[in-house]
Design an enzyme around this catalytic site. Structure first.
Site, PDB file in Angstrom:
ATOM      1  N   GLY B 152      58.732  31.448  31.503  1.00 41.28           N
ATOM      2  CA  GLY B 152      58.077  32.827  30.734  1.00 41.28           C
ATOM      3  C   GLY B 152      57.516  32.564  29.280  1.00 41.28           C
ATOM      4  O   GLY B 152      57.709  31.461  28.752  1.00 41.28           O
ATOM      5  N   CYS B 153      57.042  33.635  28.795  1.00 36.90           N
ATOM      6  CA  CYS B 153      56.320  33.306  27.500  1.00 36.90           C
ATOM      7  C   CYS B 153      57.174  33.208  26.565  1.00 36.90           C
ATOM      8  O   CYS B 153      57.117  31.776  25.692  1.00 36.90           O
ATOM      9  CB  CYS B 153      55.026  34.389  27.244  1.00 36.90           C
ATOM     10  N   TYR B 154      58.290  34.181  26.395  1.00 38.87           N
ATOM     11  CA  TYR B 154      59.339  33.899  25.147  1.00 38.87           C
ATOM     12  C   TYR B 154      59.916  32.424  25.575  1.00 38.87           C
ATOM     13  O   TYR B 154      60.109  31.922  24.297  1.00 38.87           O
ATOM     14  CB  TYR B 154      60.272  35.058  25.319  1.00 38.87           C
ATOM     15  N   THR B 156      59.212  29.667  26.607  1.00 38.85           N
ATOM     16  CA  THR B 156      58.138  28.698  26.083  1.00 38.85           C
ATOM     17  C   THR B 156      58.505  28.549  24.968  1.00 38.85           C
ATOM     18  O   THR B 156      58.684  27.565  24.355  1.00 38.85           O
ATOM     19  CB  THR B 156      56.768  28.740  26.798  1.00 38.85           C
ATOM     20  N   ALA B 157      58.174  29.348  24.055  1.00 40.78           N
ATOM     21  CA  ALA B 157      58.086  29.418  22.569  1.00 40.78           C
ATOM     22  C   ALA B 157      59.276  29.083  21.970  1.00 40.78           C
ATOM     23  O   ALA B 157      59.640  28.329  21.155  1.00 40.78           O
ATOM     24  CB  ALA B 157      57.516  30.740  21.941  1.00 40.78           C
TER      25      ALA B 157
END
Lengths: 348, 348, 348, 348
Positions: B152-154, B156-157
């Site tokens: 997911g995007c969150y 990954t960060a």
């Protein structure tokens, strides 16, 4: 001018807190704005610089001058840091009440102030006379004050969020975290590349993470409440919007109090006209306080864990600056505390 | 079609991750996009829906269909959760590699998955075959994988930000905090009142603070690295911008390692093509990765204290979705890992 | 450096057109960027100022200097008006081709230029040597040119929109109207209060309605096509977005040609790589050309009346500046006209 | 409830014009809001849907019902088109004054209305009873009216801009052009992909250029003033901001009157409380009327030519909808015309 009206002066009327003061005071009803100063725009009509004020403010900017300001009952300083401390003493000596929206009188320790603000303090003796203008803590002292140090925008949002937890000793105050986000108007009306829309629009970043000037102010305020030195990590961020601050606060709970927090916050702020605790499950949104003097707060303990999260939003130019200044003025002059501030946020 | 070219299919080509895949793959050079499916826009030209693709994509949407997808070498699922798990097995059986950008195969525990995603898992047996597609952790496994669960995007960060600290056991993993901010494209191309510009523009708020679906994914990833269960408080926020995620991560340092952190991060990511550690004192800004597959990271220990702050930014649609998917594809097919991804962020 | 590669210099690399040139040229493949100048940032790494370029540009800014620039095959001027005219002659004498993105060589009449740009022209003799770099009109001359005057952003959008109508004599050229809207990056990377996000965000206004510098440039271009002096009302507006120009053009049709206009536009631009006529009924949207060199155009005759409306969009920094400059460079050096420019707009 | 207070009902209180009515009326002082209806949110607290109203509105939504509405002195319809015409007759029969913010009673010709609005008119006989609620034209009739058709947002900005020119016969009314730009709140609070921030943010486009529903309304209004049928080209555009409309109007001057236009406009609007003619050389900016009921106007004749350009800005939700509705109410009930509307725009 009505019998109960007072005369107000604004020093530094060309910045965003200045024009916001003008917006609020023009509709206040018990205040006559008699002087608005600006070195750079001396002689210019106020509404030529700010066409939003056409029809509401019929004044020209004048050079800041103690004589003309001394005719006021109250003078607001909406100036860069370092200006109010040069004029406050003279005005106070002339029985003018002073409300400083800059940082000159916020830090009790002049040496600490100098460290963060990069200049010597011009009148350190006055600092102890200044009352920190957060009504939710200092209402009584504000009523009797002649010199008010209006809290910074971040410090307002963070302190109102942490207050009930710290007053009741519910959290580990040595490891407080304040992750705070501000709209770009917080940087003021100053020509600077990082504040260009091409730079700050459509982007998000932290800044000053190693140490921001509002850190000592928040630490001082929370330490007074905690009656011990708090440990605070404070990271400000820049949001691609104009108005609004949202603080996300983290603390470690001591003891099994998670279930009582909602009630605790509701009780703490039950009689505060401008602090509003949202129902369980709601998240405050900066748009819901845009243009208003309200602070909206929510409390959550995610996953029933040990970490409490407090969400706190204000409009940085209103409750974080001009609105709070007027709230202080109302208290100092015996007006209804909310007079002139009972507006509703502009949504959408 | 060149000798080394592969055929790719995209299921769910009408959402933002789908169109971003199209943008990247259209210029990749070693991929022929042969199928793009959409139930709702079946028969419509892709560039009629997305005029930005005029001249680049000469295809019509078709209904999702295993037969036509089976002619591909790789199929990307850019679908809502719950779709990939219905088709993956058949495609794998036909020797098609599958890269799932949705959440269907991200959580190892099917019961946990069901709890957060609100449905039964259709093929729990496949979950263990799936490789979690974060190349910075799983590069070797990705190269040999047939089924990729794209992070997911969150996650990954957050994971890229925490990784070096946790790998080296430098922080208390029981009290990790991730305060994460996302642009509105993270909500997808779905008609919904809260995503209207009138609602999400010029405003900032936290949401899902009591528990967001990415929490178990991040916890799982960090726990695998820590080799023990981590404790994570994860609060997502919505930023009034379209693209970009910024994560502000907080952890308590164990031991006196503050001075070594910069070097540690630089070493950890020295050979990573898409993770970039900024010089000391810099703050990453989402605009500097907009449209690119880069993650930019900074580390700071404010006021020399015990709390380390890590700042991590990505473009949620690129490194947080379509770009990372293509990075995985490159690894799976033996292409240069950065092929088709060496674009430069669109600034300003 | 490859056999077919050329060396390029950029004078004024710190503005938005400069950094956009860097973004495009860094990925061009046939250009080595050998010099990037900046008076204000001399000695600083380019990617320290622009972290988006980390990993892509390994250069420091240098002071502008004819000697070092003379080693280039081509020099781009991405400077404020008035700089290129001081250096162009020397560079041309050293067999360096010059592409000027500023306005110094756009106006054929030096006196007229002086009137609008408020300074004497330093080398009026060169003006006639300069080729106006709009490939859709001057492709052949560009190929043989040594000095290119790149069109302004507004003039590009307006001329491409009006061109077919005027070439065919279909409209009353004495009463043309161009209502044009630009994102704020058009104002450049210059500290100025009106460009602050707090000033230009969430607001819309016209500006310079009494006369904007691009008016004589557009009038000159259209008059050349019309073979008579055109009458143009040109009103620019500022849009609260970063990139993009949208021109809405109005003209009175002469004769009964409304039905043929779509075909006419399609034929006129059929072989243009960067001008795209949309299907009937579509409206061009700046987002669909953001970051790309495309111009998208639509034509409509509302209510079957006498007034034709042309809608034309470009990215002001690409087709309106840096992209068009590279398109010119490609033509001048015999590269494929679209080399390095075949990117796809960043949507959403 | 005070002696002079009236009771107001709002049908359709959940849209943007509804919530804006609530914001204005809550602070009006002479109005008690007694009913707010919503089919979809029946039973829900108003401030649960709109937290900006917490502390100001203590009501729940109810189903629309003639009986409860009949107890009001005035009912506002902030509904989609087609609703007011179903209920107005019954309310009028019960001596309730009706102010319709939708389009149901704006077009005098029921057949024309049907053509543009795609439905039969339910009570065509009432249309002639309705007064078009633009006080600057119809103040006298509004005072005596029982049914008001509030003007659309575009029509308000365009008519106020053109009015003096047409009243004095100074322009060719057969070739009027209105290039108008609106913030996205004009599309309402309706889940729709084109209104997502990811779609409408950071982008600009024209729409409905072939024919927008406000075209017949504007044409009708201007034709009544011109006493002949006007020819109007009207192109609306979508601006990536929430509130505000800016109209750029073009017309061909007849006769040599350019120099007198400023004085003409100033005289025409000298006694209008909400129309403000800016000094020569100023450009109106939507931010300067944001949240206020003001229209700010400027006039320019570029380059001393034959084309006059009028710039007109309003807040689409205030002077373009809810504010104008309250202005009408004030007139109908004999209140001061500006009561409750003397707010100042929220700048920045």
């Amino acid at each position: 001018m009505g019998l109960d009206m007072i005369r107000a002066g604004i020093v530094g009327g060309t910045g965003y807190t200045g024009v916001e003061l003008l917006r609020i005071l023009a509709l206040h009803g018990q205040v006559e704005i008699s002087v608005v100063t600006s070195r750079s725009d001396d002689g210019k009509r106020v509404d030529a610089l700010y066409p939003s004020l056409r029809g509401s403010i019929d004044l020209c900017f004048t050079k800041p001058d103690v004589e003309s300001l001394a005719s006021c009952d109250v003078v607001f300083f909406a100036t860069p840091n370092g200006t109010a401390m040069l004029m406050a003493e003279q005005l106070l000596a002339r029985n003018v009440k002073v409300i400083d929206l800059s940082a000159d009188f916020r830090i009790n320790d002049a040496a600490e102030w100098s460290k963060w603000y990069g200049m010597e303090h011009a009148c350190p003796d006055l600092i102890t006379d200044a009352v920190y203008g957060l009504p939710e803590i200092n209402r009584k002292q504000i009523k009797g004050a002649n010199l008010i140090a209006c809290p910074g925008c971040y410090p307002t949002a963070v302190q109102l969020g942490f207050l009930p937890l710290i007053e009741h000793g519910l959290v580990d105050v040595e490891h407080l975290i304040a992750d705070v986000k501000s709209g770009v108007s917080g940087a003021g009306r100053k020509a600077a590349v990082p504040s260009l829309m091409s730079e700050s629009g459509e982007s998000f970043k932290a800044y000053a993470s190693a140490g921001h000037r509002h850190l000592p102010e928040i630490s001082q305020g929370l330490s007074l409440v905690a009656q011990k030195q708090v440990g605070l990590t404070f990271v400000p961020h820049l949001v691609p919007m104009i108005r609004g601050i949202q603080a996300t606060l983290y603390a470690q709970l001591q003891g099994d109090t998670a279930e009582q927090l909602q009630a605790l916050y509701e009780q703490r702020y039950a009689h505060e006209p401008f602090v509003d605790v949202l129902p369980v499950g709601e998240h405050p949104d900066t748009r819901n306080v845009r243009g208003s003097n309200n602070c909206q707060i929510a409390i959550v303990v995610p996953q029933g864990g040990e970490t409490v999260v407090v969400l706190s939003v204000i409009d940085n130019l209103v409750k974080g600056a001009a609105g709070q200044a007027v709230q202080n003025m109302n208290l100092m002059f015996g007006f209804n505390e909310g007079h002139g501030l009972q507006t509703i946020a502009l949504y959408p």
